[in-house]
Structure formats: structure tokens, C-alpha cells
Write a protein that holds these residues in place. Structure first.
Motif, PDB file in Angstrom:
ATOM      1  N   PHE B 116       0.837  -1.197   0.000  1.00 22.90           N
ATOM      2  CA  PHE B 116       0.000   0.000   0.000  1.00 22.90           C
ATOM      3  C   PHE B 116       0.872   1.247   0.000  1.00 22.90           C
ATOM      4  N   TYR B 120       0.170   1.989  -3.703  1.00 24.29           N
ATOM      5  CA  TYR B 120      -1.239   2.363  -3.753  1.00 24.29           C
ATOM      6  C   TYR B 120      -1.513   3.710  -3.110  1.00 24.29           C
ATOM      7  N   CYS B 121      -0.637   4.076  -2.184  1.00 18.59           N
ATOM      8  CA  CYS B 121      -0.869   5.298  -1.422  1.00 18.59           C
ATOM      9  C   CYS B 121      -0.496   6.501  -2.275  1.00 18.59           C
ATOM     10  N   ARG B 393      -6.401  -5.213  -4.550  1.00 24.79           N
ATOM     11  CA  ARG B 393      -6.403  -3.843  -4.044  1.00 24.79           C
ATOM     12  C   ARG B 393      -7.224  -3.769  -2.749  1.00 24.79           C
ATOM     13  N   VAL B 394      -8.389  -4.403  -2.780  1.00 28.95           N
ATOM     14  CA  VAL B 394      -9.235  -4.398  -1.585  1.00 28.95           C
ATOM     15  C   VAL B 394      -8.509  -5.077  -0.424  1.00 28.95           C
ATOM     16  N   TYR B 397      -5.903  -2.811   1.003  1.00 32.30           N
ATOM     17  CA  TYR B 397      -6.504  -1.747   1.824  1.00 32.30           C
ATOM     18  C   TYR B 397      -6.973  -2.330   3.153  1.00 32.30           C
ATOM     19  N   LEU B 400      -4.278  -2.853   5.675  1.00 27.63           N
ATOM     20  CA  LEU B 400      -3.901  -1.616   6.362  1.00 27.63           C
ATOM     21  C   LEU B 400      -4.868  -1.334   7.508  1.00 27.63           C
TER      22      LEU B 400
END
Lengths: 383, 683
Positions: B116, B120-121, B393-394, B397, B400
């Protein structure tokens, strides 16, 4: 850069050590006088280590003692009785707080640090232990559940498993309807501890048929749950209903305490068999210690053997004693003087009062105080 | 970056070419090399000392007076067993079980968070999220222990009970669940929370170092973001993630305080996660039994410490073998290989999808090139690939969020509990003269001074030795036998449980400076043993990343090796080294178990690191918690300010709050250093 930063901080802080100014403990002049009689002015740093059970009492003793000897700096490391006695035997500390008397081997070993003599045990701290519980629907602050020693032992050995057991109900007719159909979870100390040893001494003596384990500092079974330290036991109890454990009575807080069913004195002879429920009590714990004094020898060593099996409502049987282990002589006269004045203060009426208000301990019987004072005076007169 | 390094090379070349200093430079060069080598071998000697000491001190448990051994072990186990192996084998089982469970929980979540942060962040927030993770790596185990014991335990019973009711037919989850759930399952959760930041911060750095060219090549060929990660990032970082996991395992295996404060111990071999009193770990058992142990008892406990030491040795050895089976090429060489493969096979993509999916290791010399994979996958259903991408992706997330919930809970608990006593008086006073719950309530001045001095002492020992050792490993001994040995031993060292380090330091000082020597410096020595491997490992990783071109350019211009390292390699790697050192400080600043043994407990202020007991913040937290309620008479409660029965818990939380703030300050300083040094490099 980091160390430069910390050095700056240290220089800033080193100037003021941050000692607290405690409340004045000597407002009562009558207790002050019994300490002042052997006034010697002492100074320096002195260290002791040992029993963590004694910590709250030692804390109060240090504060009170410093009123008389303001230039004495006492450090007590509550690292545990075993570690405390070890460092005492190595000469690293002047006295040890210990929940158990010295072994013979330790006594022999102690001659090396005690100028040729054997170290002695001085009982300075008496604490009633409470069997504590957490149950729904009971006003625990006002209600004691009554149990016999046999029932307590059977709960901790896993024989009685539910709170609405017939034997518990029978002892508590008034509460019978309120005792829930709930599993009993005994909670014991998971660390080695003098408290566990004392509690097992009680179980073993008062309920020998139910408690066959040899008393020791480690809990012998896996029934229920173990928790680290008294604080751990109290925390575990407060987290779930149905739990039961043992701890210093002063630590019971809002948890319920068990009253032990004891014979009313004289009732056996008269054949009434009347019994009284005795909740944890400092005074009755002290009575149990007084009871043991008759068996005491005449020497300096004051190791006590409590009779936990004594079935009398004048005593509270689940009682723990803790010793100050000291030398009867020290190589260094300064050390002898310090230890003398220090144990004199511990055993004094004022010292015991301080300990009682800070740790919930029971006051020493006066006969014991005078025996300890004799040892203290011999040390204070060392030249 | 490349531009700045060239400038640095040119600058030092001008210096070095001065004729007059050439001889001096040669001498300095030799001295520097010798020093680095000395540090490398010092690690060997240190580890040998730990092992030898444990062996000597633990031997009586095997060969001592047999009656004494029997009675001691009998006393430890309530008479259940009377021999050493019967005593230690359930402990070994419990240690392995809790650590493995914790790792199973932690690894996927950690990788998710690291991905992430790296991919992704939004760039703006990645620094922030990283800082949060760095800070969380530094939350001391004693605070996790408090949180686990006081907050987590009462809140997981419902879940444990539900799981055991539904999945009770699986032995792992068999009911009835114990209440309070002071069980292996709860401990594993707390250990996982403790381990997550460690694995995350190392993995994140590794992911960020994945060559951008590789990533862009994968994306350019039409890979989704997840495919890019799976094909370009994960294989690149695999060995690093394994070593990060080993660091985490080291912490989980040796974790003392959290287990001690949460787990209800037992002497069984049960896999049952929801029942109390089933298992116990070696480290927690040592901490629980040590204070009251006599001489033989100490020997037995140290012998169990030796067993723990051997376990970490075996675990590390196995991990090394796994990592060594597929040797990965480092840095540029690896990149080149990979690019070559991509280019060479860009048009010929005939490998089957199944093959590709089953083999994610693109670095192995013979197997399917990355580009095959990308091309093949490109041909498969676009929708399925998109779905997988979204699903991953889910998951990332979610990982996290899963990690952040306990972390927020920890911080909230500490802040809300600590605010009551957090005031100027608390910060500027010690505990001398404080009686029970009575006013004055005392403070932590002595503990703050102790923590700063003891940690400072540990830094002074471990940072120079650690950096020089890593220099020797990377710059001098690369590819030699001593390198392999020392490098391996550093891994082993990272598995030394903190409590064993404490026992070691305590005993060494007892031998050389008289029995019962307990002072701040003993604590420093114990902590430096814990810091060293972290410092060495991170420095080594950072030095390896420094491009070889820089070194070669410097050597080509006649700069000595020492000067090249000192002026070019180390400054280039500095930001990474600083963050490594901060991680190491964070690792030790909250250590409680070794300091309980080595530095002791004291109520007054002691500024002398070398004499007398010294309080530290984590020990203070534990000590205050351990004392429970204060006794307050009715008289005391009526005073103003009143006697406070819960004062000790309030002080424990406030000290925990200060400890966390201290760590925060250190982290900020570390980040500032990083920024300043990278600016300097830029000129």
C-alpha cells in the motif's frame, strides 16, 4: 547528535534530582519518641533487595525513616525474595526482604558476609491473604461468601467446578438462591511467589485430605488460569465472572472476599459446634502470629512457623509473613548501625502503623517487636 | 541521485590526488580496513561469549548434583516432572506455537501494508503512513503487554467463543473458550501486532527499491498493477522479505513481557488456541521464575535460555538455506538480467498460463521469463484480470485497516489513560518519598534519565561497531568464507531473546566486577547486543544498494578504498543507515525484561551510568502496573489532594505516554537528519 542532545538534557536535570517532599509522617510525638532513643546520626547510601510483597511497606518505611535520618539514602529493589537473598548472600546488599526463611545451606553461606556469624530472619511484615472472587448479582463489597478450608481446597484442586455446588450453597443459606450456575475459574500466580507458598501452606495444613501437593512457590496444577503477579491475578478476576483467586487482602479492591468458616472458641468443648465466618482481618492475622510465638526459641533468629490449621475464630488462617534477613554482625560498623536503626524502625509501632496504612499489613505483636528491637540495639551498639 | 554522486566522486578525487597526502592515505586505508575487520570478528567473539556463558551457567542443570536438579525442576513444575527435557519440551512447543501463529497472522498483513505504502498510497501521504509505521515499530513490548492484558483480553472473548462454537470441530478452535481469554490465540494477536511494523518497514523499503524500469516495463506491456507487483516487485524483494520475517520471528520467539502479562501458562502440548493454561513460552517462563529462583533454579532457567538460543539458531539456519537455494542477483546485475529476458522474449510468448502462475520466481536462471508471464496473462480474460486486480487492491486496503485498528487502540488507550498524571510535576520528580496513593504522586524524572543514559550507552557501543561491521561485510569480505560466517551469525544474533541478552550482561558483570553488579551500563551492554544485528543488517542492505559505478569511478581515479567508503559510500547510504539506527533504537528503548535484570529498580534519581541501580521508563511502567492498587484509608481519601487508589496504573499509563512521545521525538530527529543529509548530497 542524539547523544549531544541527551547530554544537554542530563546537565539540565542533574542539578535537580527531583526528590519529592513527602507528607510529614511524624505529627504524632508519642511514636516519635520510641525511635529517637537510640539516636545516632547516620549518612550514606544503603541498598537492600528482595520480596516484592513487602514493597509497599518498605516504601512507607523509607519515607518514615528518612524523617529521622534525612542523610540516609535507602534503595530497595523489589526483585523478588530469591534474587534478594542471593544478592544479600553475595554481599551486594545489606539486608534482604524474604517471604521464606533462609535454608540451612544459605545460613552457612551467610557467614561469609556476616563477619563469621549466621544471618537471621526477622519477621517484620504480616499480611492477611484474601480469597477473592468475581460473581454477578452479589453486592460483593458487603457480602462475604463463606467457605470451609476443605471447600476452598476443593475449588482450587478442581473438585468443585460450579458456583451453585451444593457444598457452597449449604455454607451460604442466605445466598443460595443467588449463587449462579456458572463455571468456577480458579486464578493462581504464574510466577514463583511467596504468596503462592503461603496460600498452599494454608491449604496443605488446613485441608490435608484435599490438598496433597507439597507447598512451594510455584502453583502445582493447571486448573483454571495463571496470572503474573498480584496485579495480574486481580486484573484477570476483574475481567471475567466466575473467577476466584488469592491475593493480599489490601489488593481485593471491589472484588468479593471469602470468609473462612472457623470454630467459635469454646464451642467444641460445649458441644455446640458453633462456627463463625471470619473475613480477612489484619487483627486476626496478627493473632495467628502471636499464637506461633510460644514455639520461638531464645536466639536472635525469629523464624516463625504458623499453624494455619488452627481452627479458631480468633485467628484468620490465610496469613503470610515476610522477613527482613539481616546479619547479627557486620564487618563495617557503619553498616551495622544502619541496619540496626533500620530494622528498629521497621518493627516500631510507628513503622508498623505506616506499613499498615500503606500496604494493609497487620501490626506486629508487641512481643515480637521487643525481640526485634533487642537485635537492633545490639547492632546499634556495635563498635 | 546519480548527478550528486558524480559530484562527490570528483570532489574527493581532487583531494586524494594531492601528492603529499598519498602515503598518509595509504596508512589510513590500511588502518580503516583493519578496524572494519576487527569489528567483523568482534561480532564473532561476542556471539561466542554469549553462547559460552549460557553453556557454562546452564551446565549445572545437566551435570550438577542430580538430587538438587530433581528438586528444583520438581518445584518449577509442581512435581510433575523432575528432569530437564521433560521440563523444557512443553516450553519449546509453546514458544514455537505462539511465534509461528503470530508470523502467520503478520506476514500477509505486513506485505499488504508495505505494498500500500509503496504502490497504492498517494505520494503525498506515503511519507505520513511510513512515519506512522515507523513509530508503531517502536511501541515498547511492555505497552503492548498492558494493552493486550487490559484492553484486548476482555474484548476478544465474544469472538473466541463464537469461533469455538462454530468451528469447534477443528481441534485448533475446540471449546469451550476460556474466559478471560488469556490464551495462546490472544497472545498470537498481540505478537502479530508487534511484529507487523517490523516486517512492514523493511518490506516497504525493499518494494520502493524495485527498479522503476522493471515496473514500467511490466505496466507498459499491459500488466495490471497487481500483476506488476507479482511479477516485478515481489520476486525482487523476496529474500529481503524473508529476512524481515526472520527479524519478526526473532522478536516473536523471544518476546517476554507481552506473553508474561497476557498468557495464562500451562505445561501442555495443546494446539488449542482458545483455552487458557495450555502452553507457556521459554522467555516468559524465565521472567516469571527468575526473581525467586535459587542458584540451581537460575542454572535451569539459563539452560532453557540456551535451548531458546539453539532454536533461533536452527530457525535462522533453515531460513538461510531457503534463501540460498535460489540465489538472487543484487541491484544492477539483477535488473540487467531481467531486462534482457524481457527484451529477448517480448514476442515469443508461448508458455502456458498455469506454468506462469505457479512460478513467481523470475530470478531463477532457467525458468519462465517475466515477459512470458506478462504476455501470456495479457492474453487471458481481461475481465478476470481486472477482477483479481480489484480484489488484491481491496485486500491490501483491508490489511492496512486491520493493522491500524489495534494500533489506534493502543495509542488511544495510552493517551487517554496517561493524560491524568501527565503534568510538569510528573516530568520533574522521581519516586523518592512517594508513599502509596498519597500526595505527592511522584514522577518519572529518574526513569527518563535512566532511559536516555542506558540507550545512549547502547548506541555508543553498537552504532560504531555495527556500521564498521557492515562496511567490512559489504566492502571487504564480500564472497569470502568469513563473510558467510559473520553474516550468518548476525542473523543468529538477531534472534537472541532480549531476556537472554539481559542474563548474559548480568552474568558477565557479576564475574568481572563482583557478584550482584547491577547498574545502568550493564543494561547498556544488554541493549547493545539487541541493537547490533539490526544496525548491521540495515547498514548492510543500504551499502549494498549504493551503485557499484560510484565505487568503480572512485577506484578508477585512484582514491583509496577507505576514502571511497568514508566519503562516498557511507554518505550515499547515510539516510538509510540513520533510519536503520532509529529502528534499532526503537527496538531496544522499550525493552523491559533485560533491564529488570541488568539495571534494576530504584525510586531515586541516579545519573551515574556506571554505579548503582537505574530506573528506566519501560521498567517503570511495568513496576507501577505490577504493584496494583494503593491502600488508601478513609482519612487519606479525605485529604486534598486525596489519596488515589488507582494512582499506580495512572502513573504507568502516563510513563507509557512519555515513552511514546520520546520515541516520536527520536523519529523526528532521525527524519530531519535524513532530510539534511540528502540535501547535502544534492549540492
Amino acid at each position: 547528535m542524539l547523544s549531544a542532545f541527551s547530554v544537554t538534557v542530563l546537565v539540565l536535570l542533574a542539578s535537580a534530582c527531583g526528590d519529592n517532599v513527602p507528607l510529614n509522617m511524624t505529627s504524632d510525638p508519642s511514636v516519635a519518641s520510641d525511635i529517637g532513643q537510640k539516636a545516632v546520626s547516620l549518612s550514606g547510601q544503603f541498598a537492600g533487595a528482595g520480596s516484592s510483597a513487602q514493597k509497599a511497606a518498605v516504601e512507607a518505611w523509607i519515607a518514615g525513616y528518612n524523617v529521622y535520618q534525612p542523610s540516609v539514602d535507602i534503595a530497595y529493589d523489589p526483585s523478588g525474595s530469591g534474587a534478594g537473598v542471593n544478592s544479600f548472600l553475595q554481599g551486594a546488599t545489606l539486608w534482604a526482604g524474604s517471604d521464606k526463611p533462609l535454608t540451612d545451606a544459605q545460613r552457612k553461606q551467610s557467614t561469609a558476609v556476616c563477619a563469621g556469624q549466621e544471618a537471621i530472619d526477622l519477621p517484620v511484615y504480616i499480611s492477611p491473604l484474601a480469597v477473592i472472587y468475581n460473581l454477578p448479582g452479589l453486592d460483593t463489597a458487603k457480602t462475604h461468601i463463606t467457605m470451609t478450608s476443605d471447600v476452598i481446597a476443593d475449588i482450587f484442586n478442581g473438585t468443585i467446578t460450579r458456583w451453585n455446588d451444593a457444598r457452597i450453597k449449604k455454607l451460604n443459606p442466605a445466598l443460595a438462591a443467588k449463587l449462579p450456575d456458572l463455571a468456577i475459574t480458579p486464578v493462581w500466580r504464574s510466577d514463583k511467589s511467596g504468596t503462592t507458598n503461603s496460600f498452599q501452606e494454608y491449604l496443605h495444613q488446613a485441608a490435608p485430605a484435599q490438598w496433597k501437593f507439597t507447598p512451594q512457590e510455584t502453583w502445582p496444577n493447571n486448573i483454571g488460569q495463571g496470572a503474573k503477579g498480584t496485579a495480574g491475578v486481580v486484573t484477570a478476576l476483574s475481567q471475567a465472572q466466575g473467577t476466584i483467586g488469592y491475593a493480599d487482602a489490601a489488593q481485593s479492591g471491589s472484588l468479593g472476599t471469602v470468609a473462612v468458616s472457623m470454630a467459635v472458641d469454646g464451642s467444641k468443648g460445649s458441644g455446640t459446634g458453633a462456627r463463625e465466618s471470619v473475613p480477612p482481618s489484619a487483627a486476626k492475622a496478627a493473632n495467628l502470629v502471636t499464637d506461633a510465638l510460644s514455639k520461638l526459641g531464645t536466639g536472635n533468629d525469629l523464624t516463625l512457623t504458623l499453624n494455619h490449621a488452627k481452627d479458631s475464630s480468633s485467628v484468620y488462617p490465610i496469613t503470610q509473613i515476610s522477613y527482613s534477613v539481616v546479619c547479627p554482625t557486620y564487618k563495617d560498623v557503619r553498616n551495622a548501625h544502619f541496619v540496626g536503626s533500620w530494622i528498629e524502625f521497621q518493627a516500631s509501632a510507628q513503622g508498623q502503623k505506616l506499613a499498615a496504612s500503606n500496604s494493609g499489613s497487620a501490626p506486629l505483636p508487641s512481643a515480637l517487636t521487643s525481640r526485634i528491637t533487642d537485635v537492633a540495639h545490639a547492632l546499634l551498639e556495635a563498635k | 541521485m546519480t548527478g550528486s554522486s558524480e559530484t562527490a566522486v570528483r570532489g574527493s578525487v581532487t583531494d586524494a590526488s594531492a601528492q603529499a597526502s598519498a602515503r598518509r592515505a595509504r596508512r589510513a586505508n590500511r588502518a580503516f580496513g583493519a578496524l572494519a575487520k576487527f569489528c567483523g570478528f568482534f561480532i564473532l567473539a561476542l556471539l561466542a561469549a554469549v553462547a559460552i556463558f549460557l553453556l557454562i551457567r546452564g551446565l549445572p542443570a545437566f551435570f550438577g548434583d542430580s538430587a538438587s536438579i530433581k528438586s528444583t525442576i520438581g518445584a518449577f513444575t509442581g512435581g510433575e516432572v523432575d528432569n530437564f527435557w521433560g521440563f523444557v519440551s512443553p516450553l519449546i512447543f509453546g514458544t514455537a506455537l505462539t511465534a509461528v501463529l503470530a508470523l502467520l497472522l503478520a506476514i500477509p498483513i505486513s506485505i499488504g501494508i508495505a505494498l500500500f505504502i509503496a504502490f497504492y498510497c498517494p505520494k503525498r501521504f506515503s511519507g505520513l503512513v511510513s512515519s506512522v509505521v515507523d513509530l508503531l515499530a517502536a511501541i515498547p513490548s511492555v505497552i503492548y503487554g498492558l494493552w493486550g492484558g487490559l484492553v484486548l483480553v476482555p474484548s476478544v472473548f465474544g469472538a473466541a467463543n463464537a469461533v469455538s462454537k462454530v468451528f469447534g470441530w477443528i481441534p485448533l478452535f475446540a471449546g469451550p473458550a476460556s474466559n478471560p481469554p488469556r490464551t495462546v490465540g490472544t497472545v498470537a494477536i498481540v505478537l502479530a501486532v508487534m511484529v507487523i511494523p517490523i516486517i512492514t518497514s523493511v518490506s516497504r523499503d525493499l518494494f520502493k527499491q524495485t527498479p522503476v524500469l522493471l515496473q514500467e516495463a511490466a505496466l507498459g506491456l499491459g500488466a495490471t498493477r497487481w500483476e506488476m507487483i507479482r511479477l516485478a516487485v515481489l520476486p525482487f524483494a523476496k529474500s529481503g522479505v524473508v529476512s524481515a520475517a526472520m527479524l519478526g520471528l526473532g522478536r516473536a520467539l523471544g518476546e517476554t513481557m507481552a506473553v508474561l502479562m497476557i498468557l495464562s501458562p500451562g505445561r501442555g502440548f495443546s494446539f488449542n488456541l482458545f483455552k487458557a493454561s495450555q502452553n507457556q513460552t521459554i522467555a516468559a517462563n524465565i521472567a516469571a521464575q527468575f526473581p525467586e529462583a535459587d542458584d540451581m533454579g537460575v542454572s535451569v532457567l539459563i539452560a532453557t535460555g540456551l535451548v531458546l538460543f539453539v532454536i533461533t539458531f536452527i530457525v535462522n539456519f533453515a531460513a538461510r538455506r531457503i534463501a540460498a537455494r535460489k540465489p538472487g542477483q543484487k541491484g544492477k546485475g539483477r535488473l540487467r538480467t531481467l531486462l534482457g529476458r524481457m527484451r529477448g522474449s517480448a514476442k515469443a510468448s508461448q508458455t502456458t498460463t498455469a506454468d506462469v502462475v505457479s512460478d513467481s520466481d523470475i530470478s531463477s536462471a532457467d525458468a519462465h521469463p517475466a515477459i512470458d508471464a506478462v504476455a501470456t496473462i495479457t492474453r487471458s480474460s481481461a475481465r478476470a484480470r481486472h477482477r483479481l486486480d480489484v480484489a488484491m487492491r481491496v485486500l491490501i486496503y483491508v490489511s492496512l485497516v486491520v493493522a491500524v485498528i489495534p494500533l489506534i487502540s493502543v495509542l488511544w488507550t495510552v493517551v487517554s489513560g496517561g493524560i491524568a498524571q501527565f503534568n510538569w510535576y510528573f516530568l520533574t520528580h522521581n519516586m523518592k518519598g512517594v508513599i502509596g496513593g498519597l500526595y505527592p504522586y511522584g514522577g518519572i524524572l529518574h526513569a527518563m534519565i535512566g532511559t536516555l543514559e542506558i540507550t545512549g550507552g547502547a548506541m555508543l557501543i553498537s552504532i560504531p561497531v555495527g556500521i564498521m561491521t557492515s562496511v567490512w561485510l559489504v566492502e571487504y569480505a564480500q564472497g569470502t568464507k568469513p563473510h558467510a560466517v559473520v553474516s550468518f551469525l548476525v542473523d543468529v544474533m538477531s534472534g537472541i531473546p532480549s531476556i537472554v541478552a539481559g542474563l548474559f550482561a548480568y552474568s558477565v558483570f557479576s564475574i568481572f566486577f563482583g557478584p550482584g553488579t547491577v547498574n545502568g551500563f550493564v543494561g547498556s551492554v544488554a541493549l547493545s547486543i539487541l541493537m547490533l544485528p539490526t544496525v548491521i543488517r540495515t547498514c548492510e542492505e543500504m551499502l549494498l544498494i549504493v551503485p557499484n559505478d560510484l565505487r568503480e569511478a572512485a577506484y578508477g581515479l585512484g582514491v583509496t578504498k577507505a576514502r571511497t567508503i568514508w566519503r562516498i559510500v557511507l554518505p550515499t547510504a547515510l539516510p538509510g543507515i540513520v533510519s536503520g539506527v532509529i529502528l534499532a533504537i526503537a527496538r531496544v528503548i522499550g525493552e523491559t525484561a533485560p533491564l529488570l535484570i541488568a539495571a534494576g529498580v530504584i525510586t531515586g534519581t541516579n545519573v551515574n551510568l556506571f554505579s548503582g541501580r537505574m530506573m528506566t521508563l519501560p521498567v517503570y511502567v511495568y513496576d507501577e502496573y505490577s504493584q496494583g492498587l494503593a491502600q488508601c484509608s478513609a482519612q487519606g481519601l479525605a485529604l486534598t489532594p486525596p489519596c488515589v487508589p488507582e494512582i499506580r496504573m495512572e502513573r504507568a499509563w502516563s510513563a507509557a505516554l512519555v515513552l511514546i512521545i520520546l520515541v516520536l521525538i527520536l523519529t523526528v530527529i532521525g527524519r530531519l537528519i535524513t532530510r539534511i543529509s540528502s540535501k547535502r548530497l544534492g549540492k
